[in-house]
Design a protein around this motif. Structure first.
Motif, PDB file in Angstrom:
ATOM      1  N   ALA A  37       0.831  -1.212   0.000  1.00  8.26           N
ATOM      2  CA  ALA A  37       0.000   0.000   0.000  1.00  8.26           C
ATOM      3  C   ALA A  37       0.863   1.258   0.000  1.00  8.26           C
ATOM      4  CB  ALA A  37      -0.927   0.002   1.215  1.00  8.26           C
ATOM      5  N   ASP A  40       0.803   2.866  -3.300  1.00  6.50           N
ATOM      6  CA  ASP A  40      -0.395   3.665  -3.570  1.00  6.50           C
ATOM      7  C   ASP A  40      -0.268   5.061  -2.963  1.00  6.50           C
ATOM      8  OD1 ASP A  40      -2.467   1.506  -4.691  1.00  6.50           O
ATOM      9  OD2 ASP A  40      -1.314   0.602  -3.077  1.00  6.50           O
ATOM     10  N   THR A 138       6.269   0.227 -11.259  1.00  6.03           N
ATOM     11  CA  THR A 138       5.683   1.485 -10.785  1.00  6.03           C
ATOM     12  C   THR A 138       6.077   2.644 -11.696  1.00  6.03           C
ATOM     13  OG1 THR A 138       7.564   1.915  -9.306  1.00  6.03           O
ATOM     14  CG2 THR A 138       5.726   0.664  -8.403  1.00  6.03           C
ATOM     15  N   ILE A 191      -5.528   1.993 -10.871  1.00  4.83           N
ATOM     16  CA  ILE A 191      -4.479   2.642 -10.081  1.00  4.83           C
ATOM     17  C   ILE A 191      -4.212   4.065 -10.591  1.00  4.83           C
ATOM     18  CG2 ILE A 191      -2.398   2.040 -11.381  1.00  4.83           C
ATOM     19  CD1 ILE A 191      -1.137   1.136  -8.770  1.00  4.83           C
ATOM     20  N   GLU A 194      -5.365   6.994  -8.484  1.00  8.74           N
ATOM     21  CA  GLU A 194      -4.589   7.475  -7.339  1.00  8.74           C
ATOM     22  C   GLU A 194      -3.779   8.716  -7.718  1.00  8.74           C
ATOM     23  OE1 GLU A 194      -4.236   2.928  -5.615  1.00  8.74           O
ATOM     24  OE2 GLU A 194      -2.400   4.021  -6.104  1.00  8.74           O
ATOM     25  N   ARG A 239      -6.088  -4.566  -4.450  1.00  8.31           N
ATOM     26  CA  ARG A 239      -5.787  -3.226  -4.918  1.00  8.31           C
ATOM     27  C   ARG A 239      -6.757  -2.162  -4.431  1.00  8.31           C
ATOM     28  NH1 ARG A 239      -0.986  -2.471  -6.554  1.00  8.31           N
ATOM     29  NH2 ARG A 239      -1.038  -0.663  -5.251  1.00  8.31           N
ATOM     30  N   MET A 242      -5.852  -1.128  -0.964  1.00  4.95           N
ATOM     31  CA  MET A 242      -4.618  -0.368  -0.931  1.00  4.95           C
ATOM     32  C   MET A 242      -4.858   1.071  -1.393  1.00  4.95           C
ATOM     33  SD  MET A 242      -2.740  -2.761   0.114  1.00  4.95           S
ATOM     34  CE  MET A 242      -2.606  -4.548   0.076  1.00  4.95           C
ATOM     35  N   GLY A 243      -5.615   1.182  -2.484  1.00  5.82           N
ATOM     36  CA  GLY A 243      -5.863   2.513  -3.014  1.00  5.82           C
ATOM     37  C   GLY A 243      -6.672   3.377  -2.074  1.00  5.82           C
ATOM     38  N   GLY A 246      -4.480   4.369   0.862  1.00  9.56           N
ATOM     39  CA  GLY A 246      -3.454   5.298   0.412  1.00  9.56           C
ATOM     40  C   GLY A 246      -4.019   6.685   0.173  1.00  9.56           C
ATOM     41  N   CYS A 247      -5.161   6.767  -0.477  1.00 13.14           N
ATOM     42  CA  CYS A 247      -5.789   8.069  -0.739  1.00 13.14           C
ATOM     43  C   CYS A 247      -6.216   8.743   0.549  1.00 13.14           C
ATOM     44  CB  CYS A 247      -6.995   7.905  -1.669  1.00 13.14           C
ATOM     45  SG  CYS A 247      -6.549   7.476  -3.355  1.00 13.14           S
TER      46      CYS A 247
END
Length: 256
Positions: A37, A40, A138, A191, A194, A239, A242-243, A246-247
């Protein structure tokens, strides 16, 4: 602070993976997949930094070229150097199989090498869509975001107005994608949202819109809750979880 947190999460993630692969043979060795994460969070930060660091550049001479030049110089020289070292390692392993160890090793046809060095998504001989230096996946997302960003600068359109519909359409179109062309699989991945979230956050900051301390604390508290409730952080890499975490962390700390 936020970059340090994200970097630490990624380091722990890869460390536990390496430990599981090399020291956990024959035993049940946990890996902290949830540490991914951190990537992200980095993507949210990337969108935020691009928004803040390019204020007013769309009105300068050749803004897209100068923007891309700085990005390419920052990313490619070091990436190429490390990739060359890894390519040398793979070549040595192919010539001297006794150094191969227990893991799988990809074949390195010219097309794969060129795609890896140019960060073009490519399916390797094992079936994974990742460059020769596997953590470079990435950078494929980063460079795609940079090219979209540069396109907005080239057309002298406010970046948020240009990228919001384009990146949203790409993600929606990705739901209809086939599994044949790796570039489509990667570059229409959710993704991308993000980066867009970080970009829009940067626009809010530019306009002087900031969260108060209570709202920032609330969002920050949501990050670990989303993370632990949405995924089994020791075994499953989900995912969306994680997103969302992260956000949430990115929005809260960047507004604090």
């Amino acid at each position: 602070m936020l970059r340090g947190l994200a970097a630490s999460m990624v380091v722990i993630h890869h460390s536990t993976q390496s430990w599981s692969q090399n020291l956990g043979k024959g035993v049940s060795a946990p890996t902290w997949e949830g540490g991914a994460a951190g990537v992200d969070i980095f993507f949210v930060i990337s969108g935020f930094v691009m928004a803040i660091s390019t204020i007013g550049r769309e009105h300068k001479d050749h803004p897209a070229l100068s923007f891309l030049e700085r990005r390419l110089i920052r990313i490619f020289p070091l990436y190429w150097l490390v990739s060359l070292v890894y390519l040398l390692k793979v070549t040595i392993v192919r010539w001297y199989p006794r150094f191969a160890g227990s893991g799988q090793h990809v074949q390195t046809p010219l097309g794969y090498i060129l795609s890896s060095f140019l960060l073009i998504p490519y399916r390797d001989s094992i079936g994974n869509i990742q460059p020769l230096l596997n953590v470079g996946w990435t950078l494929s997302f980063e460079m795609f975001f940079y090219f979209l960003f540069a396109s907005a600068l080239a057309f002298r359109i406010r970046v948020a107005y240009f990228l919001t519909p384009i990146m949203s359409i790409l993600v929606v179109a990705g739901t209809l994608r086939g599994a044949h062309w790796p570039a489509i699989l990667v570059l229409t991945d959710p993704i991308l949202l993000e980066f867009l979230a970080g970009l829009l956050l940067g626009q809010l900051v530019i306009q002087g819109i900031r969260l108060n301390a209570a709202s920032s604390a609330l969002l920050l508290s949501l990050a670990p809750m989303l993370f632990f409730l949405s995924t089994d952080c020791w075994s499953i890499h989900t995912r969306p979880a994680m997103g969302s975490s992260g956000c949430s962390a990115g929005f809260s700390l960047c507004h604090a």
